[in-house]
Design an enzyme around this catalytic site. Structure first.
Site, short mmCIF file in Angstrom:
data_model
loop_
_atom_site.label_atom_id
_atom_site.label_comp_id
_atom_site.label_asym_id
_atom_site.label_seq_id
_atom_site.Cartn_x
_atom_site.Cartn_y
_atom_site.Cartn_z
N TYR A 42 0.85 -1.18 0.00
CA TYR A 42 0.00 0.00 0.00
C TYR A 42 0.89 1.23 0.00
O TYR A 42 1.84 1.33 0.78
CB TYR A 42 -0.91 0.01 1.24
CG TYR A 42 -1.81 1.22 1.33
CD1 TYR A 42 -2.86 1.38 0.42
CD2 TYR A 42 -1.64 2.19 2.31
CE1 TYR A 42 -3.69 2.50 0.49
CE2 TYR A 42 -2.48 3.29 2.39
CZ TYR A 42 -3.50 3.44 1.47
OH TYR A 42 -4.34 4.54 1.55
N ASP A 73 9.27 2.60 0.16
CA ASP A 73 8.21 3.27 0.90
C ASP A 73 8.36 2.86 2.37
O ASP A 73 7.92 1.80 2.79
CB ASP A 73 6.84 2.86 0.34
CG ASP A 73 5.69 3.49 1.10
OD1 ASP A 73 5.93 4.08 2.18
OD2 ASP A 73 4.54 3.38 0.63
N LYS A 76 3.93 8.67 9.02
CA LYS A 76 3.60 8.08 10.32
C LYS A 76 4.55 8.54 11.44
O LYS A 76 4.36 9.63 11.94
CB LYS A 76 3.48 6.56 10.16
CG LYS A 76 2.35 6.24 9.16
CD LYS A 76 1.85 4.84 9.12
CE LYS A 76 0.54 4.78 8.33
NZ LYS A 76 0.57 4.10 7.05
C1 LIG Z 1 0.07 4.57 5.69
C2 LIG Z 1 0.90 4.32 4.50
C3 LIG Z 1 0.92 5.20 3.40
C4 LIG Z 1 0.00 6.38 3.30
O1 LIG Z 1 0.20 7.31 4.29
P1 LIG Z 1 -0.99 8.34 4.67
O2 LIG Z 1 -0.37 9.24 5.67
O3 LIG Z 1 -2.11 7.50 5.18
O4 LIG Z 1 -1.35 9.04 3.41
C5 LIG Z 1 1.83 4.97 2.39
N1 LIG Z 1 2.65 3.91 2.44
C6 LIG Z 1 2.65 3.03 3.45
C7 LIG Z 1 3.62 1.91 3.46
C8 LIG Z 1 1.76 3.19 4.50
O5 LIG Z 1 1.72 2.29 5.49
#
Ligand SMILES: *Cc1c(COP(=O)(O)O)cnc(C)c1O
Length: 427
Positions: free
Chosen positions: A148, A236, A264
């Protein structure tokens, strides 16, 4: 206090919310769609606990899906945010704290030389993809099924987390054109690339389809294959960054991407993300280069204050402590499942833990999906919630511990887990 305050229940608020907000929530997973029932509406939180509007207290393993690494309402973060707010909440001009947090990130991650702050993980990855395309002059991107990367159009295919929970392979409203240059590959297999590929984007530890660690050679293989065809590699690290260890997954596995994405943890619980790379690559970004990227609230003073307060506490000892907490949780819960004869595996990488109700840990999306959708998780979830322990309301999420979780909370969780495990085997 007005009258309605005394009658606030989760049910009443949820009903009202559903009249005003689609599904009653501002992010789909919160609606409890895949586990059923009524979401608890949080009134406040502190340390390892959240309290709902009905006065119930839960040990919290959601932790805002990662940001609250120090635990909720940590005094250092509260103080930093209050002090920052008193100096003004947004300026549209640069601040010292933006420099300090950039230095903090660059100082931790070998190879990371410059960063740009944004307001979410979605924005970080979306901007990183644009930067990669602008840098290489190529169009195509490769992503992995079950990873994701936020909800930007070109990445909203075969996503984990809430996308998977909705049973969606993508999203309505995303045009075929927007995903025409997105190639989806199975996680943990190195795809063969060609010179049409601008960038490969990967969660170095997949944490949005439960927790799936990279198999030996996967990340190294991606690095080699990208180099072979001149494609860039994006890690990511929105979950792994500054949660796994000081330098994130790149340090943990000894493989450096070309571009990093963070979110995060970096905002200390306020909206902040970041992406970064070498000076050479980052110089392609406006105002230095031709890749445009901007944000009214980017580098927001409350978010940088909270982020700095969090990061300053995340030293090697903190990561050891976090890992010890996660390990005792994993061992205690695994033991409870094993004793009850419940098929469950709890993969762990450092302080990151996952839970699959199956015999062997999946290594890719199909296996993770089969485990997530077999119906056991929802029973586990409600059994634990009834006992005052809140896990994420969806089987695709990882388990998040914080530095505020202590032996007492772990023991309470394991005791509850024993009871729930017995219920699960009772059928
Ligand atoms: C949570 C998440 C996102 C998106 O971040 P948001 O602050 O919710 O837009 C992107 N990549 C990973 C791996 C995530 O866990």
């Amino acid at each position: 206090m007005n009258e309605t305050d005394n009658t606030k229940t989760n049910q009443a608020l949820f009903e009202q919310a559903r009249q005003l907000i689609p599904g009653g929530v501002n992010s789909p997973v919160r609606a409890f769609g895949s586990v059923g029932g009524t979401p608890y509406f949080v009134e406040r939180a502190e340390g390892p606990h959240v309290h709902d509007v009905e006065g119930r207290r839960y040990i919290d393993y959601v932790q805002s899906y990662g940001p609250s690494i120090l635990g909720h309402a940590h005094p250092a973060i509260v103080d930093a945010v209050v002090a920052a707010a008193a100096r003004g909440t947004s300026y549209g001009a640069p601040t010292e704290n933006e420099v300090l947090i950039a230095a903090e990130m660059v100082g931790r991650v070998p190879g990371l030389e410059m960063v740009r702050l944004v307001s979410s993980g979605t924005e970080a990855v979306m901007s990183a993809i644009r930067l990669a395309r602008g840098t290489t002059g190529r169009d195509k991107i490769v992503k992995f099924a079950g990873n994701y990367h936020g909800h930007s159009d070109s990445l909203l295919v075969a996503g984990g987390s809430g996308v998977a929970q909705q049973g969606l392979i993508g999203s309505e409203g995303v045009t075929p054109g927007a995903v025409a240059d997105t190639i989806v590959a199975p996680y943990n297999e190195v795809p063969e690339l060609d010179d049409s590929i601008a960038v490969v984007v990967v969660e170095p530890i997949a944490a949005n389809m439960g927790l799936v660690a990279p198999v030996t050679g996967f990340l190294e293989g991606l690095r080699t294959e990208c180099d072979r065809v001149g494609a860039l590699l994006i890690f990511d690290e929105v979950i792994t960054g500054f949660r796994l260890c000081r330098g994130g997954a790149a340090e943990w596995y000894g493989v450096a991407p070309d571009i990093w994405c963070f979110g995060k943890v970096i905002g200390g619980g306020l909206p902040m993300g970041a992406f970064g790379a070498s000076t050479k690559i980052m110089s392609n970004l406006a105002p230095l280069g031709g890749v445009y990227q901007a944000g009214t609230l980017s580098g927001n003073p409350l978010a940088t204050a909270a982020g700095l307060a969090a990061m300053s506490r995340l030293d090697t000892a903190a990561y050891e402590q976090l890992t010890a907490i996660a390990t005792s949780l994993q061992e205690g819960m695994s033991g409870a499942f094993a004793n009850a004869g419940v098929a469950a595996v709890m993969p762990r990488v450092g302080p990151l833990v996952g839970l699959f109700f199956t015999d062997t840990a999946p290594t890719e999306f199909d296996g993770a999906k089969a485990a997530a959708d077999n119906g056991v998780y929802r029973r586990f979830f409600h059994g634990m919630l009834d006992r005052g322990v809140a896990f994420a309301p969806g089987a695709y999420e990882a388990i998040f511990v914080s530095l505020a979780h202590g032996p007492t909370q772990i023991e309470e969780t394991v005791v509850a887990c024993r009871e729930v495990a017995a219920e699960l085997t009772a059928g």
